[in-house]
Design a protein around this motif. Structure first.
Motif, PDB file in Angstrom:
ATOM      1  N   UNK A  31      11.019  -5.230  17.777  1.00  0.00           N
ATOM      2  CA  UNK A  31      11.092  -6.619  17.345  1.00  0.00           C
ATOM      3  C   UNK A  31       9.991  -7.069  16.417  1.00  0.00           C
ATOM      4  N   UNK A  32       9.379  -6.148  15.707  1.00  0.00           N
ATOM      5  CA  UNK A  32       8.312  -6.545  14.799  1.00  0.00           C
ATOM      6  C   UNK A  32       7.036  -6.948  15.521  1.00  0.00           C
ATOM      7  N   UNK A  33       6.893  -6.553  16.805  1.00  0.00           N
ATOM      8  CA  UNK A  33       5.693  -6.901  17.568  1.00  0.00           C
ATOM      9  C   UNK A  33       4.459  -6.191  17.034  1.00  0.00           C
ATOM     10  N   UNK A  34       4.663  -5.108  16.294  1.00  0.00           N
ATOM     11  CA  UNK A  34       3.554  -4.343  15.727  1.00  0.00           C
ATOM     12  C   UNK A  34       3.782  -4.204  14.232  1.00  0.00           C
ATOM     13  N   UNK A  35       2.697  -4.131  13.478  1.00  0.00           N
ATOM     14  CA  UNK A  35       2.808  -4.013  12.039  1.00  0.00           C
ATOM     15  C   UNK A  35       3.409  -2.688  11.620  1.00  0.00           C
ATOM     16  N   UNK A  36       3.939  -2.647  10.401  1.00  0.00           N
ATOM     17  CA  UNK A  36       4.553  -1.415   9.900  1.00  0.00           C
ATOM     18  C   UNK A  36       3.544  -0.276   9.875  1.00  0.00           C
ATOM     19  N   UNK A  37       2.297  -0.582   9.508  1.00  0.00           N
ATOM     20  CA  UNK A  37       1.273   0.459   9.455  1.00  0.00           C
ATOM     21  C   UNK A  37       1.024   1.091  10.811  1.00  0.00           C
ATOM     22  N   UNK A  38       0.949   0.276  11.858  1.00  0.00           N
ATOM     23  CA  UNK A  38       0.717   0.791  13.206  1.00  0.00           C
ATOM     24  C   UNK A  38       1.891   1.634  13.677  1.00  0.00           C
ATOM     25  N   UNK A  39       3.097   1.182  13.382  1.00  0.00           N
ATOM     26  CA  UNK A  39       4.291   1.953  13.749  1.00  0.00           C
ATOM     27  C   UNK A  39       4.286   3.302  13.034  1.00  0.00           C
ATOM     28  N   UNK A  40       3.987   3.293  11.740  1.00  0.00           N
ATOM     29  CA  UNK A  40       3.960   4.542  10.967  1.00  0.00           C
ATOM     30  C   UNK A  40       2.895   5.496  11.496  1.00  0.00           C
ATOM     31  N   UNK A  41       1.731   4.950  11.866  1.00  0.00           N
ATOM     32  CA  UNK A  41       0.633   5.800  12.344  1.00  0.00           C
ATOM     33  C   UNK A  41       0.952   6.421  13.697  1.00  0.00           C
ATOM     34  N   UNK A  42       1.371   5.617  14.663  1.00  0.00           N
ATOM     35  CA  UNK A  42       1.613   6.125  16.017  1.00  0.00           C
ATOM     36  C   UNK A  42       2.806   7.073  16.033  1.00  0.00           C
ATOM     37  N   UNK A 189       1.673   9.055   7.760  1.00  0.00           N
ATOM     38  CA  UNK A 189       0.784   8.596   8.827  1.00  0.00           C
ATOM     39  C   UNK A 189      -0.522   8.062   8.238  1.00  0.00           C
ATOM     40  N   UNK A 190      -1.036   8.752   7.235  1.00  0.00           N
ATOM     41  CA  UNK A 190      -2.262   8.300   6.575  1.00  0.00           C
ATOM     42  C   UNK A 190      -2.044   6.949   5.897  1.00  0.00           C
ATOM     43  N   UNK A 191      -0.896   6.792   5.249  1.00  0.00           N
ATOM     44  CA  UNK A 191      -0.570   5.510   4.627  1.00  0.00           C
ATOM     45  C   UNK A 191      -0.511   4.405   5.676  1.00  0.00           C
ATOM     46  N   UNK A 192       0.060   4.722   6.830  1.00  0.00           N
ATOM     47  CA  UNK A 192       0.118   3.751   7.912  1.00  0.00           C
ATOM     48  C   UNK A 192      -1.265   3.342   8.381  1.00  0.00           C
ATOM     49  N   UNK A 193      -2.174   4.331   8.479  1.00  0.00           N
ATOM     50  CA  UNK A 193      -3.545   4.028   8.902  1.00  0.00           C
ATOM     51  C   UNK A 193      -4.241   3.131   7.891  1.00  0.00           C
ATOM     52  N   UNK A 194      -4.053   3.412   6.603  1.00  0.00           N
ATOM     53  CA  UNK A 194      -4.658   2.590   5.553  1.00  0.00           C
ATOM     54  C   UNK A 194      -4.123   1.159   5.627  1.00  0.00           C
ATOM     55  N   UNK A 195      -2.804   1.031   5.798  1.00  0.00           N
ATOM     56  CA  UNK A 195      -2.203  -0.303   5.907  1.00  0.00           C
ATOM     57  C   UNK A 195      -2.733  -1.057   7.127  1.00  0.00           C
ATOM     58  N   UNK A 196      -2.875  -0.323   8.227  1.00  0.00           N
ATOM     59  CA  UNK A 196      -3.294  -0.963   9.468  1.00  0.00           C
ATOM     60  C   UNK A 196      -4.731  -1.473   9.366  1.00  0.00           C
ATOM     61  N   UNK A 197      -5.628  -0.617   8.928  1.00  0.00           N
ATOM     62  CA  UNK A 197      -7.036  -1.005   8.852  1.00  0.00           C
ATOM     63  C   UNK A 197      -7.321  -1.879   7.631  1.00  0.00           C
ATOM     64  N   UNK A 198      -6.383  -1.886   6.679  1.00  0.00           N
ATOM     65  CA  UNK A 198      -6.593  -2.698   5.486  1.00  0.00           C
ATOM     66  C   UNK A 198      -6.032  -4.097   5.579  1.00  0.00           C
ATOM     67  N   UNK A 199      -5.305  -4.401   6.672  1.00  0.00           N
ATOM     68  CA  UNK A 199      -4.749  -5.746   6.744  1.00  0.00           C
ATOM     69  C   UNK A 199      -3.921  -6.005   7.987  1.00  0.00           C
ATOM     70  N   UNK A 200      -3.033  -5.054   8.344  1.00  0.00           N
ATOM     71  CA  UNK A 200      -2.157  -5.271   9.497  1.00  0.00           C
ATOM     72  C   UNK A 200      -2.937  -5.389  10.807  1.00  0.00           C
ATOM     73  N   UNK A 201      -3.989  -4.569  10.922  1.00  0.00           N
ATOM     74  CA  UNK A 201      -4.764  -4.566  12.156  1.00  0.00           C
ATOM     75  C   UNK A 201      -4.079  -3.814  13.280  1.00  0.00           C
ATOM     76  N   UNK A 202      -4.834  -3.544  14.347  1.00  0.00           N
ATOM     77  CA  UNK A 202      -4.311  -2.839  15.516  1.00  0.00           C
ATOM     78  C   UNK A 202      -4.026  -3.838  16.621  1.00  0.00           C
ATOM     79  N   UNK A 203      -2.839  -3.737  17.192  1.00  0.00           N
ATOM     80  CA  UNK A 203      -2.492  -4.572  18.333  1.00  0.00           C
ATOM     81  C   UNK A 203      -2.352  -3.676  19.553  1.00  0.00           C
ATOM     82  N   UNK A 204      -2.959  -4.063  20.668  1.00  0.00           N
ATOM     83  CA  UNK A 204      -2.840  -3.246  21.889  1.00  0.00           C
ATOM     84  C   UNK A 204      -1.376  -2.970  22.209  1.00  0.00           C
TER      85      UNK A 204
END
Length: 307
Positions: A31-42, A189-204
């Motif tokens: 449901x979009x609870x997590x950013x695209x970057x976090x989904x791609x990384x995990x 996965x690397x792109x996801x990490x860049x997106x996450x730490x560059x703006x999306x952020x990590x959600x528990x």
């Protein structure tokens, strides 16, 4: 009775489409609870685990230097950007609508091959491509309420997926396919990490969310392996039509899990896309047979001069 090679290849293609569609459904269920970057990384990390274990157990050689070509860079770019846009569309559009538009990918690849790879495409296949894209317009409905930035995102997904598939045709044939899957997964996965730490952020993440992504990665891995096997043991003309079973899965899963019932225009547009793709495939098969017959005739000695 032993199963024929064509039947096995067709069932494998259908299984791969089921795997890809279940993967998409599990991602959408978040449901979009997590950013695209976090989904791609995990999901990518879990996929890397699967791929690494498979490569080690199967003893697959990994010639990284030979695999890292310009075509591989383009393929990775197409996969990464296409994944970002796809997730963006998937979280905001009806499940079957996204899947229906993606059925235009084979038509887009045929057009791209004509434009960029100089492959010959006759007027009938070009006509099928035009009709297929009219089906896409019925689904996204430009100028109407259903057309928005998310519809543009799924169109962008088709564009980048086309770039990925065209680049795949230029990959070294002597490198195992699983190696390209490995490199692509690392890059995405690397792109996801860049997106996450560059703006999306990590959600528990809850345990259920992690298990959902693990299931998604499992179905994605199954899809990749089944489609590779299908393409290797079966003729393209035989197995390619079974790509469109993905739309049936999408409609079914959309109804069962998301309560989304496609409207008449979506069903009509999807039917037009599928019919156009099947006709284009049929024409490609006819042209290939004619070319093969012409080559045989050209190689045969004139009457009365044979030995």
């Amino acid at each position: 009775m032993a199963m024929s090679t064509s039947l096995r290849a067709s069932l494998l293609m259908a299984a791969s489409m089921a795997g890809f569609t279940f993967n998409d459904a599990l991602i959408k269920s978040l449901g979009g609870a997590y950013g695209a970057g976090q989904v791609m990384l995990v999901r990518g990390a879990i996929m890397l685990l699967f791929l690494t274990v498979y490569i080690r157990v199967a003893g697959v050689p990994v010639p990284l230097k030979k695999a890292m070509t310009g075509a591989m860079a383009l393929r990775t770019m197409g996969e990464g950007l296409g994944t970002v846009l796809f997730l963006y569309a998937l979280f905001h559009m009806p499940f079957a609508n996204v899947s229906a538009v993606l059925q235009a990918l084979p038509l887009a690849v045929t057009l791209g091959a004509a434009l960029f790879l100089r492959e010959r495409v006759g007027i009938r296949r070009l006509s099928a491509i035009v009709v297929g894209f009219l089906g896409v317009l019925l689904i996204i409905r430009p100028g109407m309420e259903g057309f928005n930035i998310y519809a543009l995102a799924v169109l962008g997904t088709v564009l980048f997926a086309t770039m990925r598939d065209l680049a795949t045709r230029r990959l070294p044939a002597d490198v195992p396919s699983i190696v390209f899957s490995l490199l692509t997964t690392v890059a995405v996965s690397t792109m996801g990490a860049v997106m996450m730490f560059g703006g999306d952020g990590w959600r528990p993440m809850s345990l259920s969310a992690v298990m959902t992504l693990a299931g998604s990665a499992t179905f994605l891995f199954m899809g990749y392996q089944c489609i590779i096997l299908a393409m290797r043991i079966g003729e393209i003309a035989t197995v390619a039509p079974f790509r469109y079973t993905g739309l049936l899965w999408a409609i079914l899963l959309g109804i069962i899990f998301f309560g989304e019932i496609p409207d008449a225009l979506t069903l009509l547009g999807g039917s037009i896309i599928v019919a156009s793709g099947l006709y284009a495939l049929y024409r490609e098969r006819v042209v290939s047979r004619r070319a093969a017959s012409a080559n045989i005739s050209a190689a045969s000695p004139p009457p009365g001069r044979g030995t």
